[in-house]
Write a protein that holds these residues in place. Structure first.
Motif, short mmCIF file in Angstrom:
data_model
loop_
_atom_site.label_atom_id
_atom_site.label_comp_id
_atom_site.label_asym_id
_atom_site.label_seq_id
_atom_site.Cartn_x
_atom_site.Cartn_y
_atom_site.Cartn_z
N TRP A 24 11.01 55.85 -25.41
CA TRP A 24 11.72 55.20 -26.52
C TRP A 24 12.98 54.56 -26.00
O TRP A 24 13.66 53.86 -26.72
CB TRP A 24 12.09 56.18 -27.63
N HIS A 29 16.72 56.05 -28.45
CA HIS A 29 16.82 57.39 -29.05
C HIS A 29 18.24 57.66 -29.54
O HIS A 29 18.45 58.19 -30.62
CB HIS A 29 16.43 58.46 -28.02
N HIS A 145 15.01 63.47 -32.10
CA HIS A 145 14.22 62.99 -30.96
C HIS A 145 12.72 63.04 -31.26
O HIS A 145 12.00 62.07 -31.03
CB HIS A 145 14.53 63.84 -29.73
N ASP A 149 9.92 60.02 -31.56
CA ASP A 149 8.69 59.95 -30.78
C ASP A 149 7.46 59.79 -31.67
O ASP A 149 6.53 59.05 -31.33
CB ASP A 149 8.54 61.20 -29.92
#
Length: 343
Positions: A24, A29, A145, A149
């Motif tokens: 990412w 992120h 996080h 994802d």
């Protein structure tokens, strides 16, 4: 002599793997977690803004643990395509039901991100109930996080880096190169956090929306490559004083245009979902007074550090397995090496 060799290796490896190789993107992120703070209600935003640097910087901690903590790698993705056609519609949503159908070993082998998000929802709720400021911050950053994802198309396929279709490098291209080039023009003012009554279903919804975008991610890149050819697809940029091959700005812009706002939509979805989950955890915990927590003194959670020793084994296509932690546990290479071609 051995220490000297490792130091030189570290320098060379840092030189060959540029910043745009992260999952990412560390940049993306961190930006996603940061913007989620501003969607929170007044009762929460003061506490989170006070610690926004922590929420932002620690957004990448799960990536840093990936090769060091047993069971971490599987929390970042789910390879839906290994379960057959229409797997998204057929897979049981509840963990117990999925284990009964596929076995736990199989599920863990191909990723558990929706269940990890749901598990962390309860952990963060409990931290709010206990008024544990340090845990609230740590879990908030980590939850952000995993939610980020889950919203990435390439985190829903075994072909996550294009290695099965001759498109090696597409992972870092979509997740890092495009946001770094174009995210400054995205609209991240999305609205206010809302209560989520069905967290597990929301996690699966995110995975589904990401998975349904996968054909475009791979198909458009393949089509554009035929039009551009390698000589125009790649260019060289100076990174840390080293000329590094990257996807050219012209190719990146053309791909970004073909995707028609897809990267921005996935980032916006991540930001909104993170804020909704933080808010939901706080509500389910009885809406504790976070202003009181903000006035407490406490030890800030320490950054997750990799333990000494060799990296944990990964699947052959998942990334490199050299011992970066032996020569540089906290230095320049940690981010660059760990995610060179891993999700």
């Amino acid at each position: 002599m051995k220490k000297h060799f490792l130091f030189v290796s570290a320098f060379l490896l840092c030189s060959f793997f540029p910043d745009n190789a992260h999952a990412w993107g560390f940049y993306a992120h961190q930006r996603i977690n940061r913007y989620a703070v501003f969607l929170l209600p007044p009762e929460m935003v003061g506490f989170y803004k006070k610690h926004i640097q922590f929420i932002t910087e620690k957004a990448v901690n799960p990536d840093k643990r990936r090769y060091a903590v047993v069971g971490e790698a599987e929390r970042h993705y789910i390879d839906l395509d290994v379960y057959g056609d229409s797997a998204f519609y057929k897979m049981p949503r509840r963990w117990e039901d999925a284990v009964a159908r596929y076995t736990e070993d199989t599920l863990r082998a191909y990723g558990i991100v929706p269940w990890q998000i749901n598990r962390m929802k309860y952990q963060l709720t409990d931290a709010f109930k206990r008024r544990d400021a340090a845990e609230i911050l740590r879990l908030s950053a980590d939850l952000g996080h995993y939610i980020g994802d889950a919203n990435v198309p390439l985190h829903t396929t075994e072909n996550y880096n294009g290695h099965k279709t001759g498109q090696n490098g597409i992972h870092g291209f979509w997740e890092s190169r495009l946001p770094e080039l174009f995210a400054d023009g995205y609209d991240f003012f999305i609205g206010r956090a809302a209560y989520e009554p069905r967290p597990l279903m929301r996690a699966w919804q995110a995975v589904g929306e990401a998975h349904f975008a996968l054909d475009s991610v791979l198909g458009f890149e393949r089509e554009l490559t035929l039009r551009f050819g390698d000589d125009r697809k790649y260019s060289y940029e100076t990174r840390g004083g080293i000329n590094t091959r990257v996807y050219s700005k012209d190719f990146s812009a053309a791909y970004h245009d073909m995707l028609a706002g897809q990267v921005e939509r996935r980032m916006r979805a991540s930001i909104k979902m993170i804020a909704d989950f933080w808010f939901t955890c706080w509500v389910d915990a009885g809406q504790p007074d976070l202003n009181e927590l903000g006035r407490q003194s406490y030890l800030e959670p320490s950054e997750a550090e990799a333990p000494e020793g060799d990296p944990l084994p990964v699947r052959p296509h998942e990334g490199m397995t050299f011992g970066w932690r032996k020569f540089n546990p906290k230095g320049c290479c940690t981010e660059e090496i760990m995610w060179a071609d891993a999700r």
